[in-house]
Each structure stands twice: as structure tokens, then as C-alpha cells.
Enzyme design. Structure first.
Site, PDB file in Angstrom:
ATOM      1  CE  LYS A   1      -1.084   2.515  -8.041  1.00 10.82           C
ATOM      2  NZ  LYS A   1      -1.706   1.603  -7.056  1.00 10.82           N
TER       3      LYS A   1
ATOM      4  CE  LYS B   1       1.739   0.079 -10.167  1.00  9.00           C
ATOM      5  NZ  LYS B   1       0.940  -0.633  -9.155  1.00  9.00           N
TER       6      LYS B   1
END
Length: 320
Positions: A193, A246
Site C-alpha cells: 500500500k 494499492k
């Protein structure tokens, strides 16, 4: 005379379909839902057109529609009724997320429910864990994440998805779930992330922007890829069932490298900023919405994603 003509296999749609290497399916998709307190609430999120804050009753109705379209899963996010320094509403069984998970599972038992395990939208300071001064205390935060994961499992979640980027969280959550006899609840780790500007509309939607500083001390530097592979290696060793990257579009090289390295399912999150840019351009008539969305999501599959979390899921399911 030319003997090799690749264009021969492009002459019509049936030929192109026969040799197509990557196919997008409705079964690849997860649709994110934002739940809030109250009844009969359906309020459009200004920076995310066609996405809504929903009370639990309306979230259930949307979940039924999603299931009818063939989308196999939803991920539930929520805005709590109260916030404090440690984000205790994140594991409160009377909070909108836990209530929505239970209600959706009862109404649509076949739908897979993913719970987002983080603290940012529940803390008064907007950071993803317990603070020690201006520093997020990693190990103290793990204890809180365990509570969140167990509460979501108890509510009926099939998968918990830690999105906080604390070190060691997968092992801690796995141990807590197993200790409470939730051995069959899977963990989809936000293993990779990045600290990204693409999250801005989500932070408006979830009221989760940090009240001071930023999240660069725990989310990844967007310039790094070797670090991503290390994060994936660690989370797999700790028991992650699914690995997520992500954002998606600006990180397809990372998706590809992760896919080459592991034999577990790979997910991507087609995040709010990616969605909002496409929606805004489409609403202004600058792009062909269906064509661009299909191209973007197919690129994610081509790069190696098995699962795509996307706000476009309902539109795509209707097209497919």
C-alpha cells in the site's frame, strides 16, 4: 510476399475473441460499500459520482442488487458515530460496519463480505493506529487491529483486509482469529500500500484524512518496488491468503512483479482517485466511459491481478 500477417487474426470480433489472451469477468470484481448510521440514508459522495453513503438498510438492498448482477463480493467501509484516540468504534459491534456485515450476510448469505481492518476513519487524529506523540506505535496498534478483525469475523465477514501497513499485523490478526475459532476467515493483506495522492476522494468519503502530518512513516514510498516484494514475502510468511497492491493503475509494474514471484491470489484496488478521474472525464464528454473502464480493468488483469476491487464494478457487471 508476406507469409506472416498478424492482422489475419484481427479481422472480426469472433476471431479477436478466440485469440484474446486476457478476459475480464464479473467474478473478478469486489464492490466497495460505505455505510453510515441512521435509516433510509442514501447520499451521493461529491468527489465520487454514483457512489453513496448508505445506511444499513440501503446497504442491504444494494448488496442484493450486487449479488443479482453476479458480483461475488463486497468490501464494507464505514463512518462511525464517534471517534476517539484509539479508534474504539472500529470494534464496537453496534457500529455501522459490524451491523452492515451481519445484515448483509443474513440477507445475501452467498455474497462474500470483506471487512476493512484499519483505524484511520475511527481515530480522532485520523492516523491508522495508536499514537505515541506524533508517531504511530506499531506494536500497540497490533493489539487494536486484532480487536477489529475479530469483531468483523464475529459479525459475519468471510475475509478481513488489514489496510494499516503496520509491521507484523498479519501474524497478529491470524493468531487472534484462530484463538477465537475463526480459522476459516481469510486474510486479504494490503501488503503493498503506497503513500499515494490517489486516495483523496476516499478520505473525503470516509472522513479519514490525518489531522496532522501524513502517512509516509508507515505507507510505502511510491518510488520503490523491491520493498514491495519484501512486504509480500513477509505477509505470506505470516499467513496472508490473498495479497493486494494499492493503488492499481500507476503500479501495474508492481502487480506484474508480484505475480511473477508468488502463487497466491493477487488483488488490486482500483482506488477512488483513479475512479474519480475517469468519472469526471466521462461526465464532461471527454472520454468513452465504457471503453476506458474496460481497458483499465483488463490492464489490471493482464498485469496479473486475479481480483479487482473497484467502484466501477456495478457498471462493468451490467456491461458483461
Amino acid at each position: 510476399m508476406l507469409k506472416i500477417r498478424p492482422r489475419r487474426l484481427r479481422l472480426n470480433e469472433n476471431l479477436r475473441a478466440m485469440v484474446r489472451e486476457t478476459n475480464l469477468s464479473v467474478k473478478d470484481l469486489i464492490y466497495p460499500i460505505f455505510v453510515v448510521a441512521g435509516e433510509n440514508v442514501r447520499e451521493e459522495i461529491p468527489s465520487m459520482p454514483d457512489c453513496y453513503h448508505l445506511s444499513v438498510d440501503n446497504a442491504v438492498e444494494l448488496a442484493k442488487k450486487i449479488s443479482d448482477l453476479g458480483i461475488p463480493a463486497v468490501e464494507v467501509f464505514g463512518l462511525p458515530e464517534y471517534k476517539d484516540e484509539i479508534g474504539s468504534s472500529a470494534w464496537d459491534m453496534s457500529s455501522p460496519v459490524q451491523k452492515a456485515i451481519t445484515a448483509i450476510k443474513k440477507a445475501v448469505p452467498e455474497l462474500v463480505i470483506v471487512g476493512d481492518v484499519c483505524l484511520c476513519q475511527y481515530t480522532s487524529h485520523g492516523h491508522c493506529g495508536k499514537l505515541c506523540g506524533n508517531y504511530v506505535d506499531n506494536d500497540e496498534t497490533l493489539k487494536l487491529l486484532q480487536k477489529v478483525a475479530v469483531s468483523q469475523a464475529a459479525a459475519g465477514a468471510d475475509i478481513v483486509a488489514p489496510s494499516d501497513m503496520m509491521d507484523g499485523r498479519i501474524a497478529a490478526i491470524r493468531a487472534a482469529l484462530d484463538d477465537k475459532n475463526f480459522q476459516n476467515v481469510s486474510i486479504m493483506s494490503y501488503a503493498v500500500k503506497y503513500s499515494s495522492g490517489y486516495y483523496a476522494p476516499f478520505r473525503d468519503a470516509a472522513d479519514s484524512a490525518p489531522r496532522f502530518g501524513d502517512r509516509k512513516q508507515y505507507q510505502m514510498d511510491f518510488a520503490n518496488v523491491r520493498e514491495a516484494l519484501k512486504e509480500v514475502e513477509l505477509d505470506l510468511a505470516e499467513g496472508a491468503d490473498i495479497i493486494m497492491i494499492k493503488p492499481a493503475l500507476a503500479y501495474l509494474d508492481v502487480v506484474s512483479k508480484v505475480r511473477e514471484k508468488i502463487n497466491r491470489p493477487v488483488a488490486v484496488y482500483n482506488v477512488s482517485g483513479e475512479y474519480a478521474m475517469v468519472k469526471a472525464a466521462a461526465l464532461n464528454g471527454w472520454i468513452d466511459y465504457k471503453r476506458i473502464v474496460t481497458e483499465n480493468l483488463t490492464a489490471m488483469k493482464r498485469a496479473g491481478a486475479d481480483i479487482i476491487i473497484t467502484y466501477h464494478a456495478i457498471d462493468v457487471a451490467q456491461w458483461l
